[in-house]
Design an enzyme around this catalytic site. Sequence first.
Site, PDB file in Angstrom:
ATOM      1  N   GLY A 230     -30.922   0.052 -13.519  1.00  0.00           N
ATOM      2  CA  GLY A 230     -32.051   0.541 -14.314  1.00  0.00           C
ATOM      3  C   GLY A 230     -31.935   2.043 -14.405  1.00  0.00           C
ATOM      4  N   GLU A 231     -33.025   2.728 -14.263  1.00  0.00           N
ATOM      5  CA  GLU A 231     -33.035   4.188 -14.330  1.00  0.00           C
ATOM      6  C   GLU A 231     -33.448   4.688 -12.948  1.00  0.00           C
ATOM      7  OE1 GLU A 231     -31.876   5.748 -16.941  1.00  0.00           O
ATOM      8  OE2 GLU A 231     -32.172   7.633 -15.869  1.00  0.00           O
ATOM      9  N   SER A 232     -32.479   5.271 -12.237  1.00  0.00           N
ATOM     10  CA  SER A 232     -32.729   5.575 -10.824  1.00  0.00           C
ATOM     11  C   SER A 232     -33.881   6.559 -10.622  1.00  0.00           C
ATOM     12  CB  SER A 232     -31.451   6.106 -10.168  1.00  0.00           C
ATOM     13  OG  SER A 232     -30.939   7.209 -10.878  1.00  0.00           O
TER      14      SER A 232
ATOM     15  N   CYS B  64     -25.531  -0.351  -9.434  1.00  0.00           N
ATOM     16  CA  CYS B  64     -25.664   0.758 -10.387  1.00  0.00           C
ATOM     17  C   CYS B  64     -26.785   1.726  -9.989  1.00  0.00           C
ATOM     18  CB  CYS B  64     -25.814   0.199 -11.791  1.00  0.00           C
ATOM     19  SG  CYS B  64     -25.245   1.335 -13.057  1.00  0.00           S
TER      20      CYS B  64
ATOM     21  N   ARG C  50     -24.446  10.461 -10.808  1.00  0.00           N
ATOM     22  CA  ARG C  50     -25.029   9.691 -11.909  1.00  0.00           C
ATOM     23  C   ARG C  50     -24.282   9.936 -13.209  1.00  0.00           C
ATOM     24  NH1 ARG C  50     -30.674  11.097 -13.590  1.00  0.00           N
ATOM     25  NH2 ARG C  50     -30.566   9.053 -14.571  1.00  0.00           N
TER      26      ARG C  50
ATOM     27  N   ILE D  82     -22.676  -0.024 -17.279  1.00  0.00           N
ATOM     28  CA  ILE D  82     -23.633   0.580 -18.231  1.00  0.00           C
ATOM     29  C   ILE D  82     -24.057   1.942 -17.694  1.00  0.00           C
ATOM     30  CG2 ILE D  82     -25.843   0.323 -19.415  1.00  0.00           C
ATOM     31  CD1 ILE D  82     -25.588  -2.722 -18.924  1.00  0.00           C
ATOM     32  N   ARG D  83     -23.591   2.978 -18.321  1.00  0.00           N
ATOM     33  CA  ARG D  83     -23.920   4.355 -17.875  1.00  0.00           C
ATOM     34  C   ARG D  83     -23.866   4.436 -16.353  1.00  0.00           C
ATOM     35  NH1 ARG D  83     -29.168   6.104 -19.173  1.00  0.00           N
ATOM     36  NH2 ARG D  83     -28.353   8.207 -18.980  1.00  0.00           N
TER      37      ARG D  83
ATOM     38  N   HIS E 150     -22.490  -4.378 -12.692  1.00  0.00           N
ATOM     39  CA  HIS E 150     -23.662  -5.261 -12.679  1.00  0.00           C
ATOM     40  C   HIS E 150     -23.265  -6.734 -12.584  1.00  0.00           C
ATOM     41  CE1 HIS E 150     -26.676  -2.254 -13.984  1.00  0.00           C
ATOM     42  NE2 HIS E 150     -25.687  -1.733 -14.693  1.00  0.00           N
TER      43      HIS E 150
ATOM     44  N   GLU F 177     -25.114  -9.029 -11.849  1.00  0.00           N
ATOM     45  CA  GLU F 177     -26.268  -9.789 -12.360  1.00  0.00           C
ATOM     46  C   GLU F 177     -26.225  -9.960 -13.876  1.00  0.00           C
ATOM     47  OE1 GLU F 177     -26.220  -6.782 -11.210  1.00  0.00           O
ATOM     48  OE2 GLU F 177     -27.603  -5.428 -12.248  1.00  0.00           O
TER      49      GLU F 177
HETATM   50  N1  GLN Z   1     -27.559   5.761 -15.518  1.00  0.00           N
HETATM   51  C1  GLN Z   1     -28.527   5.103 -14.686  1.00  0.00           C
HETATM   52  C2  GLN Z   1     -29.088   6.031 -13.626  1.00  0.00           C
HETATM   53  O1  GLN Z   1     -28.528   7.037 -13.373  1.00  0.00           O
HETATM   54  C3  GLN Z   1     -27.928   3.883 -14.009  1.00  0.00           C
HETATM   55  C4  GLN Z   1     -27.535   2.889 -15.061  1.00  0.00           C
HETATM   56  C5  GLN Z   1     -27.650   1.463 -14.665  1.00  0.00           C
HETATM   57  O2  GLN Z   1     -28.241   1.102 -13.631  1.00  0.00           O
HETATM   58  N2  GLN Z   1     -27.085   0.624 -15.488  1.00  0.00           N
HETATM   59  O3  GLN Z   1     -30.080   5.754 -13.046  1.00  0.00           O
END
Ligand code: GLN
Length: 195
Positions: A46-48, A78, A109, A138-139, A174, A176
């Site tokens: 997600g978005e940390s 992630c 990150r 993903i990112r 991921h 999941e």
């Molecule tokens: N870029 C996100 C972060 O820094 C992590 C991306 C993800 O969990 N897929 O939080």
Amino acid sequence: MKVGVLALQGDVPEHLRVLRMLVRDPVAVRGPTDLAAVGALCLPGGESTTIARLIEAAGLWAPLRDRIQHGLPVLATCAGLILLARELAPSASGRDPPTFGALDVTVRRNDYGSQRESCEAPIRVEGLGGTPFPGVFIRSPRILSVGARATPIAWRGEEIVGAREGKLWGLTFHPELSRDLRVHRKFLSAAGLRG
Ligand code: GLN
């Protein structure tokens, strides 16, 4: 004991979907009472920075840190890995969350660039027989170094994309989001839970 997924933001339903195929009644952990009921936990992608803020708002920061220190098995993917890491190297955005400082790795990150760097690639995972694991990125953060207390457990080519320190597992990809249950299954059986 039940298995939980930290359910504040991110790909929570995806972890729950995989876990439901392996164990009975996984728990969405939203607060300290839920946390007390679980014997293993997935920290989702997600978005940390957002997840860190919501952990604090839910009153979960100290309880979670204590459980982790006392041996709670954690599968962190992630953004989850970012939160579990011992150290973050400053990211290009300059926005970095606080971490639990638990898994002995240094990560940064978004170190592969932004969405353009999201992809799927075959991964070699320690102890998983058969075909390579389908790694969805993903990112993702990059694992810059693995400290003496941790060991690498997953590789994309030569690049380390997963590390483990005892009961703490951290992956930059991921599992999941793939149809492959092997990583979750292995984590659960290492945690002493059926998988
Ligand atoms: N870029 C996100 C972060 O820094 C992590 C991306 C993800 O969990 N897929 O939080």
